[in-house]
Scaffold this active site. Sequence first.
Site, PDB file in Angstrom:
ATOM      1  CG  MET A 274      -1.941  -1.108   1.255  1.00 45.05           C
ATOM      2  SD  MET A 274      -3.076  -1.039  -0.161  1.00 45.05           S
ATOM      3  CE  MET A 274      -3.851   0.557   0.106  1.00 45.05           C
ATOM      4  NE  ARG A 275       6.996   2.475   2.085  1.00 43.16           N
ATOM      5  CZ  ARG A 275       7.408   1.284   2.493  1.00 43.16           C
ATOM      6  NH1 ARG A 275       7.665   0.343   1.610  1.00 43.16           N
ATOM      7  NH2 ARG A 275       7.562   1.028   3.770  1.00 43.16           N
ATOM      8  CB  ALA A 276       2.290   2.260  -4.741  1.00 41.45           C
TER       9      ALA A 276
END
Length: 716
Positions: A274-276
């Site tokens: 989910m960092r993107a």
Amino acid sequence: MTTTYPFSAIVGMDGLRLALLLNAVSPAVGGVLVRGEKGTAKSTAVRAIAALLPEVDVVAGCRFSCDPAAPDPSCPDGPHEPGTGEARPARMVELPVGASEDRLVGALDIERALSDGVKAFEPGLLADAHRGVLYVDEVNLLHDHLIDLLLDAAAMGASYVEREGVSVRHAARFLLVGTMNPEEGELRPQLLDRFGLTVEVAASRDTGERVEVVRRRLAYDEDPEGFAARWAADEEALRERIAAARALLPRVGLGDRALRQIAAVCAGFEVDGMRADIVTARTATALAAWAGRTDVRTEDVRGAALLSLPHRRRRAPFDAPGLDEDKLDEILRRFEEDDPEPDPDPGPEGPGDGPDGSDGPDDTGGGPQEGAGDGAREQTPPTAPEPSVPDQRGGEHEAAEREDGSARADRDGGAADPGEGDGGTGGAGGERPAVGAAEPFRTRRLDVPGLGEGAAGRRSRARSAHGRTTGARRPRGTLSALHLTATVRAAAPHQRTRGRSGPGLLVRRDDLREAVREGREGNLVLFVVDASGSMAARKRMSAIKGAVLSLLLDAYQRRDKVGLITFRGADAELALPPTSSVDAAAVRLERLPTGGRTPLAAGLLKAREVLRVERLRDPARRPLLVVVTDGRATEARRSGGPAPVERAGRAARMLAGDGVASVVVDCESGPVRLGLAGALAGELRGTRVTLDELRADSVTALVRDVRNVSNPRRAA
């Protein structure tokens, strides 16, 4: 004091300048990784952005740059009472490639900590960079553990120093910028993901733009102060715009529709984790603030995706980072069709109502003509350049050549296959087109016997700064890893003679012992690949290339240097000098043609020469020679000289005499096998493995490992 080249005077480089400016507006974006060829002004742009950052207020005398309005309660120089401080420019700190862990995070005085219980801490570069810029040139050449420490601090906003139960924590929030040349090696995907944005830079092919770059650089070198003065108005305009965007940022609204767009784009490119999504959301918000708006629009999401996703998309091994803009536009178009709700009206602050009168999120102000002085120039939206590295995945291609008949016996003990000719040119023995590589697979670990002391990696056993503790010794230079038990044992017998009267342990420098640790090192893996007609005649080259590509992938994951030698026709060629860029080796392998005779001796002698030179350059890095061949040697015999097989045996014995660890990948196939590769492995005093045994999950390899465990003599 050296005058910095003005940021506004940089020609072109729209994506790079925008990425740096967005991080200046919102440090929460997470920094930027700049990838590009040498000589593309990467370092110039990074140093120039630091001069545009607003001044920071710091507590007087604090070595950790605490904010007087909200001092860090854990500051080692604290506690500080809130109040007024002093203003100073934001710092730009450079991390050299050869820096130690102590230089990066700081060091504790272990002797004082043990004897007096005092946390005597000397700050490192992370403390110096707090509330400024930390610049890492050639970030891909840093040791992995340093990169891990650096990125952990950037993600958490704090640095932790632990030394045998004594810990220090201090704030470390900075704009992280790394630059790298992909030709010198890639970063691991896990580390790539920790950088917020990435941009690809390349020298312009436009004649007019190149002329302008040279003109400005010559003018700057001739009179740095005068050149900077001509751009002072543009610099001040950018500085004011950054400050205005920072002030506007908290009021920018990221609505549900923009969040759904971001989620659709990230899911469409199949990014991991989910960092993107989080980074894209922060970047889109910063883009809106940079444009002087309080709402996030579709163009902000698109611009953010071009900067935050190229290094995060799921891709095949050895593919360069990149983003398909047509696919991005298609995802956004489908989203508009499924959710036709229009964006909110821009309100009083429209595209042309930014804080400096600019219009559009991509007005980076970098590129007016000399002496323009009329504010920042508008920029077109940046595009993420497609990688120039050709596709390196060949798939399951078969060799184009047809089998020409069975192998004929060679009078010198080798075997000549149909298609081998004199010198490898013309006729049936001429050069044949390159074939694609088969799909790579997970290989067994091939390592160098013994215990080395080379660069940190993941292949062979070595003494290292990180790993399991195997003993203790007196420090060699600065103490880096205290062995507490050994230190106490060394100091204990002397407590009475030293006049100890209290509960504390009296420790002197001679008592200190450092831990001896065993970890893994990276090696120089030199591939010697047979590209002769004997390898191509049975349509084996696709599988062989797939095996070598698998070994290259393994070398990349284990942080090795690699080199590639090929032999065919009349001689051997160093196709790729030893390098950290495994990608470059994969490209050379993919383009490798085949055909001609088999000068095995020439390939081995070329390998010996390359290893001799590399031993002088880097004596601590141990080599691993991987010979990919069927063992045949068929070359034009010199009058009165030894037979080709005998010459190859002599060359192999010379390599064995040099102590080079070797593995022979036996590519011989068919019902009748001569066993020449096994004989070559014996001459090299190395190991022979077949293509099937090379696979980590093969039944043959599993049986061999089980037999070695049950019979240690066989394993030895």
